[in-house]
Scaffold this motif. Structure first.
Motif, PDB file in Angstrom:
ATOM      1  N   VAL A  39     -21.503  79.872 -39.063  1.00 23.66           N
ATOM      2  CA  VAL A  39     -21.419  81.267 -38.638  1.00 23.66           C
ATOM      3  C   VAL A  39     -20.189  81.910 -39.278  1.00 23.66           C
ATOM      4  O   VAL A  39     -19.116  81.303 -39.334  1.00 23.66           O
ATOM      5  N   VAL A  40     -20.391  83.124 -39.789  1.00 20.60           N
ATOM      6  CA  VAL A  40     -19.310  83.872 -40.416  1.00 20.60           C
ATOM      7  C   VAL A  40     -18.824  84.922 -39.436  1.00 20.60           C
ATOM      8  O   VAL A  40     -19.613  85.735 -38.947  1.00 20.60           O
ATOM      9  N   SER A  41     -17.541  84.882 -39.141  1.00 21.95           N
ATOM     10  CA  SER A  41     -16.943  85.881 -38.269  1.00 21.95           C
ATOM     11  C   SER A  41     -16.465  87.057 -39.107  1.00 21.95           C
ATOM     12  O   SER A  41     -15.879  86.870 -40.173  1.00 21.95           O
ATOM     13  N   THR A  55     -16.961  83.050 -28.028  1.00 18.22           N
ATOM     14  CA  THR A  55     -18.416  83.230 -28.098  1.00 18.22           C
ATOM     15  C   THR A  55     -19.091  81.955 -28.594  1.00 18.22           C
ATOM     16  O   THR A  55     -20.108  81.521 -28.033  1.00 18.22           O
ATOM     17  N   GLU A  56     -18.527  81.338 -29.629  1.00 22.00           N
ATOM     18  CA  GLU A  56     -19.137  80.131 -30.196  1.00 22.00           C
ATOM     19  C   GLU A  56     -18.998  78.923 -29.275  1.00 22.00           C
ATOM     20  O   GLU A  56     -19.907  78.106 -29.180  1.00 22.00           O
ATOM     21  N   ARG A  59     -21.579  79.403 -26.699  1.00 24.00           N
ATOM     22  CA  ARG A  59     -22.899  79.135 -27.292  1.00 24.00           C
ATOM     23  C   ARG A  59     -23.166  77.625 -27.304  1.00 24.00           C
ATOM     24  O   ARG A  59     -24.260  77.181 -26.986  1.00 24.00           O
ATOM     25  N   LEU A  60     -22.155  76.840 -27.693  1.00 23.98           N
ATOM     26  CA  LEU A  60     -22.326  75.386 -27.680  1.00 23.98           C
ATOM     27  C   LEU A  60     -22.664  74.895 -26.278  1.00 23.98           C
ATOM     28  O   LEU A  60     -23.485  73.993 -26.111  1.00 23.98           O
ATOM     29  N   ASP A  61     -22.035  75.499 -25.281  1.00 26.82           N
ATOM     30  CA  ASP A  61     -22.328  75.139 -23.892  1.00 26.82           C
ATOM     31  C   ASP A  61     -23.776  75.462 -23.520  1.00 26.82           C
ATOM     32  O   ASP A  61     -24.416  74.707 -22.811  1.00 26.82           O
ATOM     33  N   ASP A  62     -24.278  76.590 -24.027  1.00 32.79           N
ATOM     34  CA  ASP A  62     -25.625  77.056 -23.686  1.00 32.79           C
ATOM     35  C   ASP A  62     -26.726  76.455 -24.552  1.00 32.79           C
ATOM     36  O   ASP A  62     -27.899  76.482 -24.156  1.00 32.79           O
TER      37      ASP A  62
END
Length: 187
Positions: A39-41, A55-56, A59-62
């Motif tokens: 992913v590019v921020s 956010t990332e 996301r890993l958690d979800d």
């Protein structure tokens, strides 16, 4: 440079350097399984990069199907000293989110320099990447991979020896070729 070009250059670096030179013996399996998120921020300051990092991590958690994330941030922390200092804030975010022991952040940067090494030392290329990035790792997966590796303590010295054998000039060329290859694809 487009996000697609940044991702292509980073993927080529993972394939050619990290996996190709076996710098991380755990990387190939996840890359082949397509469980690495690139992913590019668009962050252009440290605060917005911390927000992207949060956010990332969430996301890993979800999304357990994502094994690991490379958060590439080409617009902020180009200076390695600033980047290195930022790592404390990144670890602080893990603490704030109560995610210590769940996730770990590894660091890669185009000008990465280990303590007590010269800037042009070949061994720095074990952590040099086309762009500054934060590598988000699942602790449980990392511990499992380490437990199943026959000589985890031998990895760093082997990598240093390999980089010194290949030399800084060769590794500079390899890293430059990762960026050129993505630009040549016309994205």
């Amino acid at each position: 440079m487009s996000d697609g070009t940044v991702v292509q250059a980073t993927r080529k670096w993972v394939e050619d350097v990290v996996v190709g030179y076996n710098l991380c013996p755990f990387a190939k399996r996840e890359l082949v399984r397509d469980r690495v998120r690139f992913v590019v921020s668009e962050a252009d300051n440290e605060d917005s990069l911390l927000q992207a990092l949060q956010t990332e991590l969430l996301r890993l958690d979800d999304e357990p199907e994502i094994e690991t994330t490379l958060l590439i941030h080409p617009h902020v922390l180009q200076n390695f000293a600033d980047y290195n200092e930022f790592l404390g804030a990144a670890d602080g975010l893990l603490t704030y989110l109560d995610m210590e022991g769940i996730y770990q952040i590894a660091s890669f940067h185009p000008d990465y320099q280990f303590a007590d090494t010269e800037p042009d030392a070949a061994e720095n290329y074990t952590n040099r990447s086309p762009f500054p990035m934060l590598h988000l790792l699942r602790e449980a997966s990392l511990e499992s991979a380490i437990d199943n590796h026959p000589d985890v303590n031998g990895i760093p010295p082997r990598n240093i020896e390999l980089m010194n054998e290949l030399g800084a000039e060769k590794m500079r060329t390899v890293l430059a070729n990762c960026a050129k290859a993505s630009e040549n694809k016309g994205e």
